[in-house]
Design a protein around this motif. Structure first.
Motif, PDB file in Angstrom:
ATOM      1  N   ASN A  28       0.821  -1.209   0.000  1.00 36.88           N
ATOM      2  CA  ASN A  28       0.000   0.000   0.000  1.00 36.88           C
ATOM      3  C   ASN A  28       0.856   1.261   0.000  1.00 36.88           C
ATOM      4  OD1 ASN A  28      -3.070  -0.566   0.278  1.00 36.88           O
ATOM      5  ND2 ASN A  28      -2.123  -2.099   1.595  1.00 36.88           N
ATOM      6  N   MET A  29       2.011   1.216   0.646  1.00 35.28           N
ATOM      7  CA  MET A  29       2.896   2.376   0.624  1.00 35.28           C
ATOM      8  C   MET A  29       3.554   2.561  -0.737  1.00 35.28           C
ATOM      9  SD  MET A  29       2.842   4.357   3.129  1.00 35.28           S
ATOM     10  CE  MET A  29       2.570   4.583   4.882  1.00 35.28           C
ATOM     11  N   ILE A  30       3.772   1.481  -1.470  1.00 30.28           N
ATOM     12  CA  ILE A  30       4.248   1.612  -2.853  1.00 30.28           C
ATOM     13  C   ILE A  30       3.191   2.347  -3.673  1.00 30.28           C
ATOM     14  CG2 ILE A  30       4.756   0.330  -4.967  1.00 30.28           C
ATOM     15  CD1 ILE A  30       6.071  -1.814  -3.195  1.00 30.28           C
ATOM     16  N   CYS A  31       1.926   1.974  -3.474  1.00 33.57           N
ATOM     17  CA  CYS A  31       0.830   2.667  -4.161  1.00 33.57           C
ATOM     18  C   CYS A  31       0.796   4.146  -3.773  1.00 33.57           C
ATOM     19  CB  CYS A  31      -0.504   2.010  -3.826  1.00 33.57           C
ATOM     20  SG  CYS A  31      -0.688   0.303  -4.410  1.00 33.57           S
ATOM     21  N   VAL A  32       0.925   4.423  -2.470  1.00 34.32           N
ATOM     22  CA  VAL A  32       0.919   5.805  -1.989  1.00 34.32           C
ATOM     23  C   VAL A  32       2.072   6.599  -2.596  1.00 34.32           C
ATOM     24  CG1 VAL A  32       1.294   7.252   0.050  1.00 34.32           C
ATOM     25  CG2 VAL A  32      -0.309   5.334   0.158  1.00 34.32           C
ATOM     26  N   GLY A  33       3.273   6.021  -2.574  1.00 32.56           N
ATOM     27  CA  GLY A  33       4.434   6.709  -3.131  1.00 32.56           C
ATOM     28  C   GLY A  33       4.276   7.010  -4.609  1.00 32.56           C
ATOM     29  N   THR A  34       3.676   6.070  -5.343  1.00 30.70           N
ATOM     30  CA  THR A  34       3.464   6.274  -6.776  1.00 30.70           C
ATOM     31  C   THR A  34       2.451   7.389  -7.023  1.00 30.70           C
ATOM     32  OG1 THR A  34       3.916   3.917  -7.156  1.00 30.70           O
ATOM     33  CG2 THR A  34       2.827   5.134  -8.919  1.00 30.70           C
ATOM     34  N   ILE A  35       1.369   7.415  -6.253  1.00 29.33           N
ATOM     35  CA  ILE A  35       0.364   8.483  -6.384  1.00 29.33           C
ATOM     36  C   ILE A  35       0.994   9.836  -6.045  1.00 29.33           C
ATOM     37  CG2 ILE A  35      -1.801   9.380  -5.447  1.00 29.33           C
ATOM     38  CD1 ILE A  35      -2.580   6.383  -5.005  1.00 29.33           C
TER      39      ILE A  35
END
Length: 371
Positions: free
Chosen positions: A349-356
């Protein structure tokens, strides 16, 4: 935050996303603290450590350029496919499933990493293709290969929930890329026809039991339906205001299985009631709304598909987990982001957050390719 009131380097960070995540993480730690009987160990403290370590990782990801994302899309996908093969060859077995690689400081679940990786790979694929080719049947060949290989490897572990998550994230990116609607209608019809056959031939016995229990959990309330039955009891007993912090009998007396992971929402709802549940869902909806606005404002097709796909990946976690604990979906072992204990899910989920956050930064810089 307005420049001039605080330093510019701090003011330009996406606080509309970061602050709600802090709220969810703090509330999750409170729930885990209570589930452990009023102790930071073994879950709440590690939950905090995971959050801040992976938040730092998200900030690092957010500083990467769009060209770097494009360059690394397929290599990252390939590395994770190799890790999935290694899981089949030498993965750790827990709970009857072979899903983890022991890397010392944590048990890594490569299938979790494939959720954002498939979004990145598909966004890059559609970015490379001319828009006119998107509506050609030939597009189904590379898309089917990219999605089918990791999904098959995950299903072999076996992990139906994660396999469906990977496929769902891919379907959203493919749909937003502009493939003809009739293809999705046809695929949906094919799934409906094939589902009964797959149920009896492809699913493992315990997976079929989960579906049957979902349809009628009261048929075996002390056996296969125990998890969902106890979850409903915990949520229902919380009522409107909840029993109060630290007074959740279902989790404290260990009636509720996996109170710190899959059923953390039920643990929370027993103590914080309907009010707590609505609060958690409202914060999640704020995060998703903010993230989709980033996707809508993206300067190009790649960035838009990337941000939207990552947003839906997090949404799928939240939607399936909350539906699961109230009996609206089968129990498939998907944790609640930022609330449930678990390092691999937090990292994903933090990978998703970082990408956003990265796409948000590209938006602020006016879409410069060197951003």
């Amino acid at each position: 935050m307005r420049p001039g009131v605080v330093p510019e380097a701090i003011a330009r960070e996406p606080w509309g996303l970061i602050l709600p995540l802090f709220v969810l993480n703090l509330f999750g730690s409170v729930v885990l603290y209570s589930a452990a009987g009023g102790h930071m160990q073994p879950w709440a403290l590690l939950h905090q450590i995971h959050f801040f370590v992976f938040l730092f990782m998200a900030f690092v990801i957010s500083r990467m350029s769009r060209e770097f994302f494009k360059l690394m899309a397929f290599p990252i996908y390939g590395v994770i496919v190799v890790l999935l093969v290694l899981v089949e060859l030498a993965g750790a077995v827990r709970g009857g499933s072979q899903r983890w690689l022991d890397i010392g400081f944590m048990q890594l679940q490569p299938s979790e990493l494939m959720k954002p990786a498939i979004v990145l790979a598909l966004a890059r694929l559609f970015d490379m293709m001319p828009p006119t080719m998107t509506r050609s049947w030939r597009m189904l060949v590379p898309v089917g290969g990219l999605v089918g290989l990791p999904t098959l490897l995950v299903m072999l572990q076996p992990d139906l929930g994660t396999g469906l998550s990977i496929a769902a994230g891919a379907v959203v990116v493919v749909f937003l890329a502009g493939l003809p609607l009739r293809w999705f209608i046809g695929a949906g019809a094919a799934v409906l026809v094939a589902a009964p056959l797959a149920f009896f031939t492809l699913l493992h016995g315990y997976q079929r039991d989960r579906v049957l229990v979902f349809l009628d959990p009261e048929s075996d309330p002390l056996g296969k339906g125990y998890h969902i039955t106890q979850s409903k009891i915990a949520i229902g007993s919380g009522g409107f205001w909840g029993k109060g912090f630290g007074h959740g009998s279902q989790s404290h007396l260990e009636y509720l299985p996996e109170a710190q992971t899959d059923f953390a929402f039920a643990t929370m709802a027993e103590e914080w009631g309907l009010v707590g549940g609505i609060f958690v869902l409202a914060v999640f909806l704020w995060v998703f709304r903010w993230s989709m606005r980033v996707a809508q404002n993206a300067p190009d097709r790649f960035s838009s598909l990337l941000a939207a796909g990552m947003t839906f990946t997090m949404f799928f976690y939240m939607a399936i987990n909350t539906m699961m604990v109230v009996g609206l979906a089968p129990v498939v072992g998907i944790p609640l982001p930022f609330i449930s204990h678990g390092g691999s899910a937090m990292m994903t989920n933090m990978i998703c957050v970082g990408t956003i956050m990265a796409v948000h930064r590209w938006n602020r810089r006016g879409g410069s390719l060197s951003a």
